[in-house]
Design a protein around this motif. Structure first.
Motif, PDB file in Angstrom:
ATOM      1  N   THR A  38       0.712  -1.041   0.049  1.00 26.86           N
ATOM      2  CA  THR A  38       0.126  -0.055  -0.014  1.00 26.86           C
ATOM      3  C   THR A  38       0.693   1.444   0.139  1.00 26.86           C
ATOM      4  O   THR A  38       0.603   2.424  -0.743  1.00 26.86           O
ATOM      5  N   LEU A  39       1.949   1.431   0.860  1.00 27.79           N
ATOM      6  CA  LEU A  39       2.806   2.298   0.763  1.00 27.79           C
ATOM      7  C   LEU A  39       3.639   2.436  -0.492  1.00 27.79           C
ATOM      8  O   LEU A  39       3.716   3.830  -1.024  1.00 27.79           O
ATOM      9  N   LEU A  40       3.932   1.478  -1.137  1.00 24.18           N
ATOM     10  CA  LEU A  40       4.549   1.584  -2.358  1.00 24.18           C
ATOM     11  C   LEU A  40       3.688   2.014  -3.468  1.00 24.18           C
ATOM     12  O   LEU A  40       4.239   2.761  -4.406  1.00 24.18           O
ATOM     13  N   HIS A  41       2.522   1.689  -3.560  1.00 30.49           N
ATOM     14  CA  HIS A  41       1.494   2.253  -4.419  1.00 30.49           C
ATOM     15  C   HIS A  41       1.166   3.574  -3.898  1.00 30.49           C
ATOM     16  O   HIS A  41       1.232   4.459  -5.096  1.00 30.49           O
ATOM     17  N   ALA A  42       0.974   4.026  -2.955  1.00 33.48           N
ATOM     18  CA  ALA A  42       0.717   5.342  -2.663  1.00 33.48           C
ATOM     19  C   ALA A  42       2.102   6.280  -3.071  1.00 33.48           C
ATOM     20  O   ALA A  42       2.156   7.347  -3.669  1.00 33.48           O
ATOM     21  N   ALA A  43       3.390   5.690  -2.837  1.00 34.75           N
ATOM     22  CA  ALA A  43       4.744   6.372  -3.087  1.00 34.75           C
ATOM     23  C   ALA A  43       4.667   6.666  -4.674  1.00 34.75           C
ATOM     24  O   ALA A  43       4.959   7.578  -5.406  1.00 34.75           O
ATOM     25  N   LEU A  44       4.320   5.633  -5.657  1.00 33.02           N
ATOM     26  CA  LEU A  44       4.286   5.536  -6.814  1.00 33.02           C
ATOM     27  C   LEU A  44       3.299   6.661  -7.526  1.00 33.02           C
ATOM     28  O   LEU A  44       3.693   7.527  -8.300  1.00 33.02           O
ATOM     29  N   ARG A  45       2.069   6.691  -6.867  1.00 32.50           N
ATOM     30  CA  ARG A  45       1.268   7.500  -7.395  1.00 32.50           C
ATOM     31  C   ARG A  45       1.531   9.097  -6.775  1.00 32.50           C
ATOM     32  O   ARG A  45       1.415   9.911  -7.752  1.00 32.50           O
ATOM     33  N   ALA A  46       2.119   9.363  -5.753  1.00 37.71           N
ATOM     34  CA  ALA A  46       2.741  10.698  -5.646  1.00 37.71           C
ATOM     35  C   ALA A  46       3.913  10.871  -6.615  1.00 37.71           C
ATOM     36  O   ALA A  46       3.918  12.010  -7.223  1.00 37.71           O
ATOM     37  N   TRP A  47       4.821   9.950  -6.798  1.00 39.03           N
ATOM     38  CA  TRP A  47       5.731  10.187  -7.853  1.00 39.03           C
ATOM     39  C   TRP A  47       5.133  10.495  -9.273  1.00 39.03           C
ATOM     40  O   TRP A  47       5.694  11.541  -9.845  1.00 39.03           O
ATOM     41  N   VAL A  48       4.200   9.940  -9.668  1.00 38.06           N
ATOM     42  CA  VAL A  48       3.331  10.337 -11.045  1.00 38.06           C
ATOM     43  C   VAL A  48       3.050  11.649 -10.818  1.00 38.06           C
ATOM     44  O   VAL A  48       3.112  12.452 -11.979  1.00 38.06           O
ATOM     45  N   ILE A  49       2.074  12.032  -9.849  1.00 39.55           N
ATOM     46  CA  ILE A  49       1.698  13.444  -9.813  1.00 39.55           C
ATOM     47  C   ILE A  49       2.798  14.368  -9.784  1.00 39.55           C
ATOM     48  O   ILE A  49       2.678  15.229 -10.435  1.00 39.55           O
ATOM     49  N   GLN A  50       3.945  14.154  -9.167  1.00 36.75           N
ATOM     50  CA  GLN A  50       4.879  15.066  -9.168  1.00 36.75           C
ATOM     51  C   GLN A  50       5.582  15.269 -10.431  1.00 36.75           C
ATOM     52  O   GLN A  50       5.800  16.490 -11.041  1.00 36.75           O
ATOM     53  N   CYS A  51       5.824  14.234 -11.142  1.00 35.60           N
ATOM     54  CA  CYS A  51       6.258  14.213 -12.675  1.00 35.60           C
ATOM     55  C   CYS A  51       5.474  14.938 -13.658  1.00 35.60           C
ATOM     56  O   CYS A  51       5.675  15.996 -14.370  1.00 35.60           O
ATOM     57  N   TRP A  52       4.076  14.751 -13.359  1.00 37.25           N
ATOM     58  CA  TRP A  52       3.077  15.546 -14.088  1.00 37.25           C
ATOM     59  C   TRP A  52       2.965  17.063 -13.784  1.00 37.25           C
ATOM     60  O   TRP A  52       2.917  17.874 -14.838  1.00 37.25           O
ATOM     61  N   TRP A  53       3.196  17.116 -12.510  1.00 38.50           N
ATOM     62  CA  TRP A  53       3.194  18.669 -12.145  1.00 38.50           C
ATOM     63  C   TRP A  53       4.465  19.371 -12.768  1.00 38.50           C
ATOM     64  O   TRP A  53       4.455  20.558 -13.041  1.00 38.50           O
TER      65      TRP A  53
END
Length: 140
Positions: A38-53
């Motif tokens: 769950t933490l890995l998925h949350a970190a990956l989602r945060a990373w994707v959002i940061q890349c998009w931003w």
């Protein structure tokens, strides 16, 4: 835990067998795995959002740079165009001066009595700072 009754009262007693301990270890490992996943998925989602931003910020910066460059080019073009028009007007003004001088000379020359005795040869140079005008009277 198990329920043990000894006569009048019923009591819960803890018992631990090897099997129960192994089951608890497996359950703890599985819960840890689920939490880590769950933490890995949350970190990956945060990373994707940061890349998009970051991509959006880079695009916005590029648009601002392009708009500034276009504004600069337009101003420079306007300055060059204005300079060209002023130079053209100054040259035209000098040319008109030369033409007026030629007309005055021709008019005076035609009024002379000995107009067939001599010929006029003229040379004119117009520069941005001054006017050079050479007239030669040639006797044939």
């Amino acid at each position: 835990m198990r329920l043990v009754s000894d006569g009048d009262s019923t009591v819960w007693q803890k018992y631990t067998t090897k099997r129960d301990k192994a089951a608890r270890k497996i359950q703890a490992w599985w819960r840890g795995t689920l939490v880590r996943r769950t933490l890995l998925h949350a970190a990956l989602r945060a990373w994707v959002i940061q890349c998009w931003w970051r991509l959006m910020l880079a695009r916005q910066l590029e648009r601002k740079r392009r708009a500034a460059l276009i504004a600069y080019v337009k101003k420079e073009w306007a300055v060059v165009k204005l300079q060209s028009l002023v130079r053209m007007w100054r040259i035209h003004w000098r040319y008109c001066q030369v033409l007026n001088a030629i007309y005055v000379i021709q008019c005076h020359w035609k009024c002379q009595t000995c107009q067939t005795c001599s010929l006029l040869r003229g040379h004119c140079v117009v520069t941005t700072t001054h006017l050079q005008f050479h007239i030669e009277i040639i006797n044939p």
